[in-house]
Design an enzyme around this catalytic site. Sequence first.
Site, PDB file in Angstrom:
ATOM      1  N   THR A 125       0.856  -1.197   0.000  1.00  0.00           N
ATOM      2  CA  THR A 125       0.000   0.000   0.000  1.00  0.00           C
ATOM      3  C   THR A 125       0.886   1.240   0.000  1.00  0.00           C
ATOM      4  O   THR A 125       1.879   1.300   0.724  1.00  0.00           O
ATOM      5  CB  THR A 125      -0.933   0.010   1.221  1.00  0.00           C
ATOM      6  OG1 THR A 125      -1.826  -1.092   1.118  1.00  0.00           O
ATOM      7  CG2 THR A 125      -1.762   1.295   1.282  1.00  0.00           C
TER       8      THR A 125
ATOM      9  N   PHE B 154       1.271   5.158   0.762  1.00  0.00           N
ATOM     10  CA  PHE B 154       0.695   6.203   1.610  1.00  0.00           C
ATOM     11  C   PHE B 154       1.318   7.544   1.243  1.00  0.00           C
ATOM     12  O   PHE B 154       2.512   7.601   0.878  1.00  0.00           O
ATOM     13  CB  PHE B 154       0.999   5.917   3.086  1.00  0.00           C
ATOM     14  CG  PHE B 154       0.339   4.691   3.634  1.00  0.00           C
ATOM     15  CD1 PHE B 154       0.847   3.419   3.380  1.00  0.00           C
ATOM     16  CD2 PHE B 154      -0.791   4.802   4.434  1.00  0.00           C
ATOM     17  CE1 PHE B 154       0.235   2.282   3.894  1.00  0.00           C
ATOM     18  CE2 PHE B 154      -1.398   3.673   4.955  1.00  0.00           C
ATOM     19  CZ  PHE B 154      -0.889   2.412   4.686  1.00  0.00           C
TER      20      PHE B 154
END
Length: 424
Positions: A296, A298
Amino acid sequence: MQAATSCDLKFRSTDPTSRNKCFSHAIPKRVAVTCGYRSESFSFPNGVSVSRSDWQSSCAILSSKVASVENPGGLADKIAAVNGHTNGSVNLGLVAVESTNGKLAPAQPLTITDLSPAPLHGSSLRVAYQGVPGAYSEAAAGKAYPNCDAIPCDQFDVAFQAVELWIADRAVLPVENSLGGSIHRNYDLLLRHRLHIVGEVQIPVHHCLLALPGVRTDCVSRVISHPQALAQTEHSLDVLTPHAAREAFHDTAAAAEYISANDLHDTAAVASARAAELYNLQILADGIQDDPGNVTRFLMLAREPIIPRTDRPFKTSIVFAAQEHKGTSVLFKVLSAFAFRDISLTKIESRPHHNRPLRVVGDGSFGTSKNFEYMFYVDFEASMAEPRAQNALAEVQEYTSFLRVLGSYPMDMTPWSMTSTEDA
Ligand SMILES: O=C(O)C(=O)C[C@]1(C(=O)O)C=C[C@@H](O)C=C1
């Protein structure tokens, strides 16, 4: 300083033993006073007035250009082109800034240092994230700002507001996952709020299936977690808990906390190993993400931009709306502005244009069709300190009715280690 108005925000207790304790503060809303700004907009001698955040973007681009421009005379025109100050060049000369001792400092050109002071409270950096302790967003905040004071927030929006209201110094928010794709909510929030992207961190996400001690996998009739986490473990859950219902939850760690707080023996959560420790759950299965390379990305957000540099790999994120009546293939022209300058794009995302969702097309002779209108988000691998990036944006400006630099920031070049989030 403008009048204070109250504003209700929801934050979660940082005490992991708190059982779903969520308290709301009536936070008096304050305008940023660190640099003693008297207002949210500036007027210049030549009558040009700009909003504070446009000013900050100009400063960021200005600072980057000081390092690279030969003919300072072209500077203001270039800034004008990118920031849309078409009426004459922007006079970046003298702006009175009230110093902290209340006396007006001698008028000096603002620098990013003026705009991005160290936190006044003197302690560690306060970083807002969405979720509760044990969420991957907390791990991302810790990677972005080691030893920071991580502030859990109920919603992504609250994390943005926490920074805008000076309750936090930064926010760290997920924008895309290698399996689940973009987190559209945060793209929309980037446009709605005026924070600046100052960095990125990529976190390998290591999901576990958690349940109360003693619960067997075949006793699980419900699996709860953040929608992204359920998407990233879809096939594993088909194998592990084929008959269990799947329910979206606020975030992964909150799902684990909920099971523990309510003593649920028929429910499991997809969350991190750290969440298992924090909320006294057992790990029924480890590493259940469908792809071992589950990552992921960010973004790190701040009230002020950073000064783009060329001494390390940088990325720049922009958002734009195509200009109507600019003929066909506007998107092609925009993308070619980068391609012809050998600038690689790493992301294109389109989101509905909330202010102009539809455009009626056709003169009525054959009826009319309706085009969906989009905002386009583009990430490209260049720093705004590079002339090629500045020239590309100046060209893009010709094809767009709206263009905003969301940030120019260092790329996350750290090597991925799957072990890095096993204790996330
Ligand atoms: O719920 C969490 O733990 C989060 O940090 C949120 C989030 C997300 O929004 O994508 C972050 C990383 C993972 O992809 C799963 C969930």
